[in-house]
Design an enzyme around this catalytic site. Structure first.
Site, PDB file in Angstrom:
ATOM      1  N   ARG A  74       2.216   1.611  11.179  1.00  0.00           N
ATOM      2  CA  ARG A  74       1.734   2.373  10.016  1.00  0.00           C
ATOM      3  C   ARG A  74       2.096   1.653   8.712  1.00  0.00           C
ATOM      4  O   ARG A  74       1.265   1.054   8.067  1.00  0.00           O
ATOM      5  CB  ARG A  74       2.321   3.792  10.058  1.00  0.00           C
ATOM      6  CG  ARG A  74       1.586   4.828   9.205  1.00  0.00           C
ATOM      7  CD  ARG A  74       1.834   4.760   7.721  1.00  0.00           C
ATOM      8  NE  ARG A  74       3.229   4.909   7.327  1.00  0.00           N
ATOM      9  CZ  ARG A  74       3.663   4.698   6.101  1.00  0.00           C
ATOM     10  NH1 ARG A  74       2.833   4.353   5.140  1.00  0.00           N
ATOM     11  NH2 ARG A  74       4.949   4.819   5.809  1.00  0.00           N
ATOM     12  N   ASP A  75       3.372   1.695   8.355  1.00  0.00           N
ATOM     13  CA  ASP A  75       3.819   1.097   7.094  1.00  0.00           C
ATOM     14  C   ASP A  75       3.539  -0.404   7.084  1.00  0.00           C
ATOM     15  O   ASP A  75       3.240  -0.989   6.054  1.00  0.00           O
ATOM     16  CB  ASP A  75       5.323   1.372   6.930  1.00  0.00           C
ATOM     17  CG  ASP A  75       5.811   1.159   5.505  1.00  0.00           C
ATOM     18  OD1 ASP A  75       4.974   1.169   4.589  1.00  0.00           O
ATOM     19  OD2 ASP A  75       7.025   0.982   5.311  1.00  0.00           O
ATOM     20  N   HIS A 133      15.965   2.627   5.042  1.00  0.00           N
ATOM     21  CA  HIS A 133      14.643   1.977   5.125  1.00  0.00           C
ATOM     22  C   HIS A 133      14.662   0.848   4.090  1.00  0.00           C
ATOM     23  O   HIS A 133      14.423   1.080   2.912  1.00  0.00           O
ATOM     24  CB  HIS A 133      13.556   3.012   4.809  1.00  0.00           C
ATOM     25  CG  HIS A 133      12.153   2.463   4.829  1.00  0.00           C
ATOM     26  ND1 HIS A 133      11.210   2.885   5.737  1.00  0.00           N
ATOM     27  CD2 HIS A 133      11.538   1.542   4.062  1.00  0.00           C
ATOM     28  CE1 HIS A 133      10.061   2.242   5.506  1.00  0.00           C
ATOM     29  NE2 HIS A 133      10.243   1.419   4.488  1.00  0.00           N
ATOM     30  N   HIS A 166      13.647  -2.904   2.545  1.00  0.00           N
ATOM     31  CA  HIS A 166      12.728  -4.039   2.487  1.00  0.00           C
ATOM     32  C   HIS A 166      13.514  -5.310   2.207  1.00  0.00           C
ATOM     33  O   HIS A 166      14.577  -5.264   1.584  1.00  0.00           O
ATOM     34  CB  HIS A 166      11.653  -3.794   1.416  1.00  0.00           C
ATOM     35  CG  HIS A 166      10.580  -2.851   1.868  1.00  0.00           C
ATOM     36  ND1 HIS A 166       9.234  -3.126   1.734  1.00  0.00           N
ATOM     37  CD2 HIS A 166      10.643  -1.645   2.470  1.00  0.00           C
ATOM     38  CE1 HIS A 166       8.532  -2.126   2.236  1.00  0.00           C
ATOM     39  NE2 HIS A 166       9.373  -1.207   2.683  1.00  0.00           N
ATOM     40  N   CYS A 173       4.056  -2.650   0.053  1.00  0.00           N
ATOM     41  CA  CYS A 173       3.615  -1.359  -0.477  1.00  0.00           C
ATOM     42  C   CYS A 173       2.482  -1.630  -1.442  1.00  0.00           C
ATOM     43  O   CYS A 173       2.631  -2.432  -2.368  1.00  0.00           O
ATOM     44  CB  CYS A 173       4.750  -0.640  -1.193  1.00  0.00           C
ATOM     45  SG  CYS A 173       4.179   0.822  -2.070  1.00  0.00           S
ATOM     46  N   ASN A 183       9.065  -4.703   5.274  1.00  0.00           N
ATOM     47  CA  ASN A 183      10.276  -4.038   5.734  1.00  0.00           C
ATOM     48  C   ASN A 183      11.107  -5.072   6.473  1.00  0.00           C
ATOM     49  O   ASN A 183      10.601  -6.106   6.900  1.00  0.00           O
ATOM     50  CB  ASN A 183       9.909  -2.945   6.744  1.00  0.00           C
ATOM     51  CG  ASN A 183       9.030  -1.888   6.154  1.00  0.00           C
ATOM     52  OD1 ASN A 183       9.464  -1.124   5.319  1.00  0.00           O
ATOM     53  ND2 ASN A 183       7.781  -1.849   6.593  1.00  0.00           N
TER      54      ASN A 183
END
Length: 302
Positions: A15-16, A207, A209, A240, A249
């Site tokens: 997803r991300d 989370h 990056h 993003c 990430n």
């Protein structure tokens, strides 16, 4: 605080990771990635999002992907739901968990979803209520908890404020995200401490990056606080769309390599994980964005 003996990783690559890829990734490739991640031992996979295809065209195949997965017992398949309409579409595909989100930066909230932080959380209240009534777990992603592309540094008080709002609408778990990767260990610890004013240690995750190469250091710094849940992305996929220059990430492979070396149990087979990263990287025609994966792939070839 002693370092946890086991760590739970949520792979957000499907997803991300993939949401910003310019060229479409077919549903069967996304399904193939999810299957490889679960075969590698991942028990938590963030699969897709139910956001308007106008905004994130890469996720327009959410239904096809969710219904194409050969689900395994004991695996939590989560999806991002930006609003009630997204939730209503998502719930038909029976996710185990939904993810809502909010920013610790007022400017980022305005740019990203065109409303204030308080308004954004208020919008999510009916989504959270509906999910919990249906027995679906609710996770909250808190973005820009240490820095923002528009505002610069973010004070821990802003993080505490956002965590309090999330708690207030019934979000069960929150992730402390360094969306643009500017965080360093002490700053990330302060953001985590602010979150822990509202949530217990078992209901928070990191989370991070890796834009500035700090993600593993930040992971270690929060492990030392007792944090045992993290979002990572296979092959270091992702960025993003609303945060300029934000690279991916932290790579799941790099985190697993570090944790294994520390004797921390993840339940993940690193070799199979590297194969999953190579699978999606080959499709995207680039090398995995993971130091450990590339080193071990080179070693294999030797």
């Amino acid at each position: 605080m002693s370092i946890p003996s086991r760590v739970k990783l949520v792979d957000v690559g499907p997803r991300d990771g993939l949401q910003n890829e310019k060229s479409p990734v077919p549903a069967e490739i996304k399904i193939g990635l999810v299957h490889r991640l679960q075969d590698a031992g991942l028990k938590n996979i963030e699969v897709t999002s139910y956001v308007s295809p106008k905004w994130v065209p890469q996720m327009a195949d959410n239904h096809e992907v969710m219904s194409g997965i050969a689900r395994q017992a004991g695996i939590v398949y989560s999806v991002l739901t930006p609003n009630l309409k997204g939730y209503e579409a998502a719930v038909l595909d029976k996710p185990d968990e939904i993810v809502v989100f909010g920013s610790a930066s007022e400017a980022f909230s305005q740019k990203n979803i065109n409303c204030s932080i308080a308004e954004s959380i208020e919008r999510f209240a009916p989504v959270v209520e509906a999910a919990r009534a249906a027995g679906i777990h609710v996770r909250g992603a808190m973005s820009c908890t240490v820095g923002c592309p528009y505002e610069g540094e973010i004070a821990p008080e802003r993080v505490a404020y956002l965590a309090g709002l999330m708690k207030g609408i019934g979000v069960q778990h929150v992730g402390v995200a360094d969306t643009i990767g500017v965080g360093t260990p002490r700053k990330v610890q302060r953001a985590m401490e602010a979150t822990l004013q509202h949530y217990g240690i078992d209901d928070v995750s990191g989370h991070f990056h890796d834009t500035y190469g700090q993600a593993l250091a930040n992971t270690l710094a929060t492990l030392e606080m007792g944090v045992w849940q993290y979002d990572t992305s296979v092959a270091g996929l992702g960025g993003c769309p609303y945060a300029k220059g934000a690279t991916g990430n932290v790579a799941t492979e790099d985190v697993v390599y570090m944790l294994q070396g520390m004797g921390i149990d993840t339940g993940i087979d690193l070799d199979k994980l590297i194969d999953a990263g190579a699978y999606i990287s080959d499709f995207l025609v680039r090398k995995p964005n993971s130091r450990a994966a590339n080193a071990l792939i080179t070693k294999r070839a030797g």
